[in-house]
Scaffold this motif. Structure first.
Motif, PDB file in Angstrom:
ATOM      1  N   LEU A 183     -54.434 -77.334 -27.627  1.00 63.56           N
ATOM      2  CA  LEU A 183     -54.813 -77.304 -26.208  1.00 63.56           C
ATOM      3  C   LEU A 183     -55.436 -78.629 -25.779  1.00 63.56           C
ATOM      4  N   LEU A 184     -56.241 -79.203 -26.652  1.00 63.02           N
ATOM      5  CA  LEU A 184     -56.884 -80.479 -26.327  1.00 63.02           C
ATOM      6  C   LEU A 184     -55.858 -81.602 -26.270  1.00 63.02           C
ATOM      7  N   LEU A 185     -54.861 -81.554 -27.133  1.00 54.41           N
ATOM      8  CA  LEU A 185     -53.814 -82.574 -27.107  1.00 54.41           C
ATOM      9  C   LEU A 185     -53.003 -82.484 -25.816  1.00 54.41           C
ATOM     10  N   SER A 186     -52.706 -81.267 -25.382  1.00 53.32           N
ATOM     11  CA  SER A 186     -51.973 -81.078 -24.122  1.00 53.32           C
ATOM     12  C   SER A 186     -52.764 -81.652 -22.952  1.00 53.32           C
ATOM     13  N   GLY A 187     -54.061 -81.331 -22.901  1.00 55.97           N
ATOM     14  CA  GLY A 187     -54.904 -81.838 -21.818  1.00 55.97           C
ATOM     15  C   GLY A 187     -55.025 -83.349 -21.848  1.00 55.97           C
ATOM     16  N   ALA A 188     -55.166 -83.916 -23.042  1.00 56.63           N
ATOM     17  CA  ALA A 188     -55.291 -85.368 -23.169  1.00 56.63           C
ATOM     18  C   ALA A 188     -53.998 -86.063 -22.739  1.00 56.63           C
ATOM     19  N   PHE A 189     -52.861 -85.471 -23.091  1.00 58.16           N
ATOM     20  CA  PHE A 189     -51.570 -86.046 -22.704  1.00 58.16           C
ATOM     21  C   PHE A 189     -51.439 -86.097 -21.183  1.00 58.16           C
ATOM     22  N   VAL A 190     -51.788 -85.006 -20.530  1.00 55.09           N
ATOM     23  CA  VAL A 190     -51.709 -84.951 -19.067  1.00 55.09           C
ATOM     24  C   VAL A 190     -52.631 -85.988 -18.448  1.00 55.09           C
ATOM     25  N   PHE A 191     -53.848 -86.093 -18.978  1.00 57.06           N
ATOM     26  CA  PHE A 191     -54.791 -87.078 -18.448  1.00 57.06           C
ATOM     27  C   PHE A 191     -54.274 -88.505 -18.609  1.00 57.06           C
ATOM     28  N   ASP A 192     -53.761 -88.816 -19.787  1.00 57.37           N
ATOM     29  CA  ASP A 192     -53.277 -90.182 -20.019  1.00 57.37           C
ATOM     30  C   ASP A 192     -52.050 -90.483 -19.163  1.00 57.37           C
ATOM     31  N   PHE A 193     -51.209 -89.488 -18.949  1.00 56.06           N
ATOM     32  CA  PHE A 193     -50.051 -89.706 -18.081  1.00 56.06           C
ATOM     33  C   PHE A 193     -50.510 -90.067 -16.668  1.00 56.06           C
ATOM     34  N   VAL A 194     -51.476 -89.322 -16.141  1.00 56.17           N
ATOM     35  CA  VAL A 194     -51.990 -89.614 -14.800  1.00 56.17           C
ATOM     36  C   VAL A 194     -52.603 -91.009 -14.766  1.00 56.17           C
ATOM     37  N   MET A 211     -47.891 -80.644 -17.668  1.00 54.33           N
ATOM     38  CA  MET A 211     -48.912 -79.725 -18.163  1.00 54.33           C
ATOM     39  C   MET A 211     -48.270 -78.387 -18.516  1.00 54.33           C
ATOM     40  N   LEU A 212     -47.452 -77.875 -17.608  1.00 51.88           N
ATOM     41  CA  LEU A 212     -46.768 -76.611 -17.843  1.00 51.88           C
ATOM     42  C   LEU A 212     -45.852 -76.717 -19.061  1.00 51.88           C
ATOM     43  N   LEU A 213     -45.101 -77.810 -19.151  1.00 56.39           N
ATOM     44  CA  LEU A 213     -44.155 -77.991 -20.255  1.00 56.39           C
ATOM     45  C   LEU A 213     -44.865 -78.057 -21.602  1.00 56.39           C
ATOM     46  N   THR A 214     -45.910 -78.872 -21.695  1.00 55.73           N
ATOM     47  CA  THR A 214     -46.602 -79.005 -22.980  1.00 55.73           C
ATOM     48  C   THR A 214     -47.299 -77.707 -23.368  1.00 55.73           C
ATOM     49  N   LEU A 215     -47.850 -76.991 -22.403  1.00 52.04           N
ATOM     50  CA  LEU A 215     -48.480 -75.701 -22.707  1.00 52.04           C
ATOM     51  C   LEU A 215     -47.455 -74.706 -23.236  1.00 52.04           C
ATOM     52  N   TYR A 216     -46.319 -74.635 -22.594  1.00 50.26           N
ATOM     53  CA  TYR A 216     -45.240 -73.767 -23.072  1.00 50.26           C
ATOM     54  C   TYR A 216     -44.917 -74.084 -24.529  1.00 50.26           C
ATOM     55  N   ILE A 222     -48.849 -69.204 -20.301  1.00 50.34           N
ATOM     56  CA  ILE A 222     -49.554 -68.520 -19.223  1.00 50.34           C
ATOM     57  C   ILE A 222     -49.026 -68.913 -17.849  1.00 50.34           C
ATOM     58  N   GLY A 223     -48.520 -70.151 -17.706  1.00 50.35           N
ATOM     59  CA  GLY A 223     -48.030 -70.628 -16.420  1.00 50.35           C
ATOM     60  C   GLY A 223     -46.831 -69.875 -15.902  1.00 50.35           C
ATOM     61  N   CYS A 224     -46.222 -69.061 -16.748  1.00 57.46           N
ATOM     62  CA  CYS A 224     -45.102 -68.220 -16.315  1.00 57.46           C
ATOM     63  C   CYS A 224     -45.583 -67.112 -15.386  1.00 57.46           C
ATOM     64  N   TYR A 225     -46.798 -66.606 -15.624  1.00 58.69           N
ATOM     65  CA  TYR A 225     -47.306 -65.446 -14.892  1.00 58.69           C
ATOM     66  C   TYR A 225     -48.403 -65.788 -13.887  1.00 58.69           C
ATOM     67  N   ILE A 226     -49.174 -66.827 -14.191  1.00 57.88           N
ATOM     68  CA  ILE A 226     -50.285 -67.234 -13.326  1.00 57.88           C
ATOM     69  C   ILE A 226     -50.097 -68.695 -12.963  1.00 57.88           C
ATOM     70  N   SER A 266     -61.254 -74.849 -18.790  1.00 57.70           N
ATOM     71  CA  SER A 266     -61.746 -73.860 -17.824  1.00 57.70           C
ATOM     72  C   SER A 266     -60.596 -73.281 -17.002  1.00 57.70           C
ATOM     73  N   VAL A 267     -59.666 -74.138 -16.598  1.00 59.03           N
ATOM     74  CA  VAL A 267     -58.525 -73.690 -15.801  1.00 59.03           C
ATOM     75  C   VAL A 267     -57.630 -72.757 -16.622  1.00 59.03           C
ATOM     76  N   ILE A 268     -57.354 -73.122 -17.859  1.00 59.64           N
ATOM     77  CA  ILE A 268     -56.491 -72.289 -18.705  1.00 59.64           C
ATOM     78  C   ILE A 268     -57.172 -70.955 -18.999  1.00 59.64           C
ATOM     79  N   LEU A 269     -58.472 -70.986 -19.254  1.00 57.72           N
ATOM     80  CA  LEU A 269     -59.211 -69.751 -19.504  1.00 57.72           C
ATOM     81  C   LEU A 269     -59.176 -68.850 -18.277  1.00 57.72           C
ATOM     82  N   GLN A 270     -59.375 -69.425 -17.095  1.00 59.07           N
ATOM     83  CA  GLN A 270     -59.323 -68.639 -15.862  1.00 59.07           C
ATOM     84  C   GLN A 270     -57.945 -68.011 -15.676  1.00 59.07           C
TER      85      GLN A 270
END
Length: 351
Positions: A183-194, A211-216, A222-226, A266-270
């Motif tokens: 999860l931390l790697l996914s978040g870091a990747f998104v941040f570095d891309f931005v 973000m959706l792709l790396t999480l999948y 979770i992005g499929c439903y929420i 926090s966003v993923i947990l929510q």
């Protein structure tokens, strides 16, 4: 040149707060593992609503929008775009669909990112779709009062292709090793891309699609439903603040990923909490839709748009919710505020 230290993320220390969030996400993920077997009809509605909300919210963050009716028609591919905003919305819809359907076969690479970006602008007359920026750019935050500030100066255009290639390679190597929570790697990747900000336009939307792709791909679908994009839109100020805080020292490889990763978790947990709340099995189906509408308005403590109510009450169709909502308005239990695409609904406390 900027380096991507995905072996330890610039000596990242996982705080107790971050560790707790990762644990809670894992627990909810386990509880919802067999969610597809619980109520297929409800889940189909959740998927439909999430696609609409994701397409809407990710574009609205960038100031791109259309009416609710047109949005639904565009997402359901029942109409063609009528203007530039709708062209960009249609592009986002198509890339979102591609990720939902083919995520397991989409490599994290520079060619993937260029292809996604090209499709994002496929309906527009823009010539830069699918091409990295050819001029230097800035990351600018625009505030509600119309003022703006330069949040960050990304790397120059001439090294952008190399940075994206290095980012993708280092990310994939770290995912394969699994020495850092995925999860931390996914978040870091998104941040570095931005932070690279590799395109002339569409960087924010591309980051949320990635973000959706790396999480999948790491097992968090979770992005499929929420709609994760919708949760980000609701916390947009925090989103931009944490991006800014984690940007300090980025070019010198001294930045701290902690602020953004804490927000990301926090966003993923929510998202997982919302899914757990909405997929309450059979007992929810026995509650009249009017009661569910009133309960949603009470618990949210704010006016809600129709699309938000539909998302909160997935066990009933949109037609049923609209019918009962109109009945509640006639009974003066609920009242409208605003108009047009800004119409929302609140409890009538004057009754």
């Amino acid at each position: 040149m900027k380096e991507f230290d995905y072996e330890n993320l610039n000596n990242l220390i996982i705080t107790p707060e971050m560790a707790k969030k990762i644990g809670q996400i894992g627990e909810l993920r386990g509880q919802l593992k067999n969610i597809q077997q619980q109520n297929p009809t409800m889940l189909d509605r959740l998927i439909e609503v999430a696609k609409i909300q994701s397409t809407d919210s990710s574009n609205r963050i960038e100031g791109i929008y259309t009416s609710n009716t047109r949005l639904r028609q565009l997402v359901e591919k029942k109409t063609m775009p009528h203007n530039r905003s709708e062209e960009e919305i249609s592009g986002y819809r198509d890339v979102l669909d591609l990720i939902h359907q083919q995520y397991a076969y989409i490599p994290i690479s520079d060619s993937t990112i260029l292809t996604m970006h090209k499709r994002l602008f496929e309906f527009t007359a823009s010539t830069w779709g699918g091409h990295f920026k050819d001029i230097d750019n800035q990351i600018i935050t625009t505030f509600a009062d119309g003022t703006s500030e330069v949040r960050f100066n990304p790397a120059p255009a001439f090294i952008t292709p190399t940075l994206i290639d290095n980012l993708c390679n280092n990310y994939q190597k770290a995912v394969d090793k699994e020495e850092i929570p995925l999860l931390l790697l996914s978040g870091a990747f998104v941040f570095d891309f931005v932070s690279i900000h590799p395109f002339r336009d569409g960087n924010g939307r591309m980051s949320r699609l990635l973000m959706l792709l790396t999480l999948y791909q790491i097992g968090y679908g979770i992005g499929c439903y929420i709609s994760i994009e919708s949760l980000i839109e609701k916390t947009k100020t925090n989103y931009y603040d944490t991006l800014k805080d984690s940007s300090v020292g980025w070019n010198e490889n001294t930045n701290s990923y902690t602020p953004f990763l804490n927000y990301f978790l926090s966003v993923i947990l929510q998202a997982y909490r919302e899914l757990a709340q909405r997929v309450k099995p059979d007992e929810t189906c026995k509650v009249p839709v009017k009661a569910l509408i009133l309960d949603a308005l009470r618990s949210e403590l704010k006016p809600l748009a129709k699309r938000e109510l539909v998302g909160l009450i997935p066990n009933y169709s949109q037609i049923t919710i609209e019918r009962e909502l109109n009945a509640l308005i006639k009974e003066q239990e609920v009242e409208k505020v605003g108009g047009g695409r800004s119409t929302k609904y609140i409890l009538n406390n004057k009754k």
